[in-house]
Scaffold this motif. Structure first.
Motif, PDB file in Angstrom:
ATOM      1  N   ASN A  64      46.742  16.401  66.408  1.00 48.60           N
ATOM      2  CA  ASN A  64      45.352  17.026  66.027  1.00 48.60           C
ATOM      3  C   ASN A  64      45.539  17.960  64.670  1.00 48.60           C
ATOM      4  O   ASN A  64      46.742  18.113  64.115  1.00 48.60           O
ATOM      5  N   LEU A  65      44.486  18.220  64.002  1.00 52.60           N
ATOM      6  CA  LEU A  65      44.510  18.748  62.552  1.00 52.60           C
ATOM      7  C   LEU A  65      44.180  20.283  62.668  1.00 52.60           C
ATOM      8  O   LEU A  65      43.278  20.634  63.379  1.00 52.60           O
ATOM      9  N   ILE A  66      44.660  20.915  61.416  1.00 53.09           N
ATOM     10  CA  ILE A  66      44.166  22.234  61.428  1.00 53.09           C
ATOM     11  C   ILE A  66      43.454  22.065  60.150  1.00 53.09           C
ATOM     12  O   ILE A  66      43.920  21.416  59.008  1.00 53.09           O
ATOM     13  N   HIS A  67      42.134  22.447  59.722  1.00 54.80           N
ATOM     14  CA  HIS A  67      41.752  22.324  58.423  1.00 54.80           C
ATOM     15  C   HIS A  67      41.581  23.696  57.721  1.00 54.80           C
ATOM     16  O   HIS A  67      41.138  24.775  58.380  1.00 54.80           O
ATOM     17  N   ILE A  68      41.931  23.580  56.472  1.00 57.39           N
ATOM     18  CA  ILE A  68      42.013  24.773  55.892  1.00 57.39           C
ATOM     19  C   ILE A  68      40.923  24.738  54.663  1.00 57.39           C
ATOM     20  O   ILE A  68      40.963  23.506  53.946  1.00 57.39           O
ATOM     21  N   GLU A  69      40.107  25.666  54.270  1.00 59.63           N
ATOM     22  CA  GLU A  69      39.533  25.614  53.029  1.00 59.63           C
ATOM     23  C   GLU A  69      39.522  26.968  52.285  1.00 59.63           C
ATOM     24  O   GLU A  69      39.137  27.838  52.952  1.00 59.63           O
ATOM     25  N   ALA A  70      39.640  26.915  50.928  1.00 58.64           N
ATOM     26  CA  ALA A  70      40.052  28.174  50.384  1.00 58.64           C
ATOM     27  C   ALA A  70      38.948  28.227  49.130  1.00 58.64           C
ATOM     28  O   ALA A  70      38.962  26.922  48.571  1.00 58.64           O
ATOM     29  N   GLU A  71      38.736  29.243  48.762  1.00 54.78           N
ATOM     30  CA  GLU A  71      37.809  29.452  47.451  1.00 54.78           C
ATOM     31  C   GLU A  71      38.698  30.600  46.922  1.00 54.78           C
ATOM     32  O   GLU A  71      38.679  31.752  47.513  1.00 54.78           O
ATOM     33  N   LEU A  72      38.793  30.941  45.552  1.00 61.08           N
ATOM     34  CA  LEU A  72      39.391  31.778  44.677  1.00 61.08           C
ATOM     35  C   LEU A  72      38.272  32.225  43.898  1.00 61.08           C
ATOM     36  O   LEU A  72      37.853  31.437  43.140  1.00 61.08           O
ATOM     37  N   PHE A  73      37.984  33.567  43.800  1.00 58.67           N
ATOM     38  CA  PHE A  73      37.020  34.021  43.085  1.00 58.67           C
ATOM     39  C   PHE A  73      37.977  35.052  42.308  1.00 58.67           C
ATOM     40  O   PHE A  73      39.131  35.154  42.179  1.00 58.67           O
ATOM     41  N   ASP A  74      37.247  35.565  40.913  1.00 57.35           N
ATOM     42  CA  ASP A  74      38.082  36.534  40.218  1.00 57.35           C
ATOM     43  C   ASP A  74      38.505  37.538  40.919  1.00 57.35           C
ATOM     44  O   ASP A  74      39.617  38.420  40.156  1.00 57.35           O
ATOM     45  N   ASP A  75      37.831  38.273  41.848  1.00 56.11           N
ATOM     46  CA  ASP A  75      38.708  39.198  42.395  1.00 56.11           C
ATOM     47  C   ASP A  75      38.955  39.160  44.133  1.00 56.11           C
ATOM     48  O   ASP A  75      39.249  40.129  44.804  1.00 56.11           O
ATOM     49  N   LEU A  77      39.920  36.323  47.619  1.00 53.78           N
ATOM     50  CA  LEU A  77      40.024  34.998  48.227  1.00 53.78           C
ATOM     51  C   LEU A  77      39.078  34.967  49.628  1.00 53.78           C
ATOM     52  O   LEU A  77      39.001  35.645  50.183  1.00 53.78           O
ATOM     53  N   SER A  78      38.488  33.656  49.653  1.00 54.22           N
ATOM     54  CA  SER A  78      37.664  33.396  50.741  1.00 54.22           C
ATOM     55  C   SER A  78      38.476  32.332  51.389  1.00 54.22           C
ATOM     56  O   SER A  78      38.736  31.168  50.735  1.00 54.22           O
ATOM     57  N   ILE A  79      38.867  32.213  52.645  1.00 55.42           N
ATOM     58  CA  ILE A  79      39.731  31.317  53.346  1.00 55.42           C
ATOM     59  C   ILE A  79      39.068  30.999  54.731  1.00 55.42           C
ATOM     60  O   ILE A  79      38.881  31.963  55.439  1.00 55.42           O
ATOM     61  N   ILE A  80      38.923  29.688  55.211  1.00 54.43           N
ATOM     62  CA  ILE A  80      38.552  29.230  56.449  1.00 54.43           C
ATOM     63  C   ILE A  80      39.519  28.467  57.114  1.00 54.43           C
ATOM     64  O   ILE A  80      40.332  27.603  56.325  1.00 54.43           O
ATOM     65  N   ILE A  81      39.926  28.738  58.301  1.00 59.01           N
ATOM     66  CA  ILE A  81      41.053  27.912  59.144  1.00 59.01           C
ATOM     67  C   ILE A  81      40.063  27.467  60.383  1.00 59.01           C
ATOM     68  O   ILE A  81      39.642  28.291  61.258  1.00 59.01           O
ATOM     69  N   LYS A 135      36.716  32.582  59.588  1.00 51.84           N
ATOM     70  CA  LYS A 135      36.537  32.998  58.197  1.00 51.84           C
ATOM     71  C   LYS A 135      36.893  34.052  57.677  1.00 51.84           C
ATOM     72  O   LYS A 135      36.553  35.365  58.306  1.00 51.84           O
ATOM     73  N   MET A 136      37.751  34.090  56.603  1.00 53.61           N
ATOM     74  CA  MET A 136      38.270  35.550  56.158  1.00 53.61           C
ATOM     75  C   MET A 136      38.260  36.034  54.841  1.00 53.61           C
ATOM     76  O   MET A 136      38.179  34.884  53.925  1.00 53.61           O
ATOM     77  N   LYS A 137      37.887  36.864  54.244  1.00 54.27           N
ATOM     78  CA  LYS A 137      37.780  37.468  52.746  1.00 54.27           C
ATOM     79  C   LYS A 137      38.805  38.512  52.370  1.00 54.27           C
ATOM     80  O   LYS A 137      38.815  39.427  53.395  1.00 54.27           O
ATOM     81  N   LYS A 138      39.591  38.350  51.467  1.00 57.57           N
ATOM     82  CA  LYS A 138      40.460  39.274  51.151  1.00 57.57           C
ATOM     83  C   LYS A 138      40.347  39.817  49.602  1.00 57.57           C
ATOM     84  O   LYS A 138      40.288  38.798  48.717  1.00 57.57           O
ATOM     85  N   TYR A 139      39.960  40.821  49.433  1.00 56.68           N
ATOM     86  CA  TYR A 139      39.931  41.307  48.048  1.00 56.68           C
ATOM     87  C   TYR A 139      41.364  41.655  47.285  1.00 56.68           C
ATOM     88  O   TYR A 139      42.079  42.080  48.125  1.00 56.68           O
ATOM     89  N   ILE A 140      41.668  41.087  46.162  1.00 55.85           N
ATOM     90  CA  ILE A 140      42.706  40.926  45.719  1.00 55.85           C
ATOM     91  C   ILE A 140      43.356  41.916  44.757  1.00 55.85           C
ATOM     92  O   ILE A 140      42.211  42.227  43.718  1.00 55.85           O
ATOM     93  N   ARG A 141      44.247  42.895  45.104  1.00 58.01           N
ATOM     94  CA  ARG A 141      44.548  43.744  44.007  1.00 58.01           C
ATOM     95  C   ARG A 141      45.643  43.419  43.223  1.00 58.01           C
ATOM     96  O   ARG A 141      46.503  42.588  43.653  1.00 58.01           O
ATOM     97  N   SER A 142      45.338  43.443  42.058  1.00 59.38           N
ATOM     98  CA  SER A 142      46.315  42.877  40.888  1.00 59.38           C
ATOM     99  C   SER A 142      47.547  43.488  40.467  1.00 59.38           C
ATOM    100  O   SER A 142      47.497  44.839  40.411  1.00 59.38           O
ATOM    101  N   ARG A 143      48.388  43.059  40.154  1.00 59.06           N
ATOM    102  CA  ARG A 143      49.811  43.977  39.640  1.00 59.06           C
ATOM    103  C   ARG A 143      49.357  44.438  38.113  1.00 59.06           C
ATOM    104  O   ARG A 143      48.670  43.736  37.585  1.00 59.06           O
TER     105      ARG A 143
END
Ligand SMILES: Nc1ncnc2c1ncn2[C@@H]1O[C@H](COP(=O)(O)OP(=O)(O)O)[C@@H](O)[C@H]1O
Ligand SMILES: [Mg+2]
Length: 143
Positions: A64-75, A77-81, A135-143
Motif C-alpha cells: 500500500n501507499l503513503i501519500h504526501i502533498e506539500a506546499e511551500l509558501f514564502d514563510d 510549509l504545509s504538508i499532508i501525510i 495536515k501540518m503547518k510549520k512556519y519556517i525561521r530562516s538563517r
C-alpha cells in the motif's frame, strides 16, 4: 503568503521509506534557508506521521501507499501525510499523550503529541475504513 512550490508523491508504506520521505520534506524547504532547528522539527513531525502509516494503517503496508502533498509558501510549509488504510475510530482519544493501540509493541503513544509540539498547526481527520489524513503547518525561521 504566496505559494512558491508544490509537491505530491506516493510511496510504498514500508519502513525503509521513512528516512526517504523525511529527507524529501526537509529538502523541499531548503529554498527558504531554514534554521537547523526548523529542519529537525519538520523531520521529527513528518517521521511520526509516516511511521504511523507504516505501523498502524494497513494489514500489508508493503502493498500500500503513503501519500504526501506539500506546499511551500514564502514563510511556511504545509504538508499532508495521508493513507487509505483502516482509519481511526476516535481521533480525540488517539491524540491523547501516551495513548497507543499497540502497547504490546512497545510504542510510546507520543506520535501525535510530537507532531503537535514540533509544528504550528496539526489537523487530523479520519474515517474507519476510509483512511487517515494528517495536515501540518510549520512556519519556517530562516538563517
Ligand atoms: N495512520 C493511522 N492509521 C490508523 N491508526 C492510526 C494512524 N495513526 C495513528 N493511529 C492510531 O493512533 C494511535 C496513537 O498514535 P501515536 O500517538 O503516534 O502513538 P503510537 O504510534 O506510539 O501508537 C495509534 O496507536 C493508532 O491506534
Ligand atoms: Mg506513532
Amino acid at each position: 503568503m504566496s505559494l512558491q512550490n508544490r509537491m505530491t508523491m506516493s510511496v510504498t508504506a514500508k519502513s525503509g521509506n521513512e528516512a526517504f520521505i523525511r529527507g524529501a520534506a526537509a529538502a523541499f524547504c531548503v529554498p527558504l534557508n531554514p534554521t537547523l532547528e526548523t529542519i529537525n522539527d519538520i523531520k521529527t513531525a513528518v517521521s511520526e506521521a509516516v511511521t504511523n502509516v507504516i505501523v498502524h494503517a494497513y494489514d500489508e503496508p508493503e502493498k500500500n501507499l503513503i501519500h504526501i502533498e506539500a506546499e511551500l509558501f514564502d514563510d511556511s510549509l504545509s504538508i499532508i501525510i495521508r493513507d487509505d488504510g483502516r482509519g481511526i475510530a476516535d481521533v480525540g482519544q488517539a491524540m491523547q499523550p501516551m495513548y497507543t493501540s499497540k502497547p504490546e509493541k512497545e510504542r510510546s503513544g507520543m506520535g501525535f503529541t510530537f507532531m503537535q509540539t514540533f509544528t504550528d498547526e496539526l489537523e487530523v481527520t479520519s474515517a474507519v475504513g476510509g483512511g487517515t489524513t494528517v495536515k501540518m503547518k510549520k512556519y519556517i525561521r530562516s538563517r
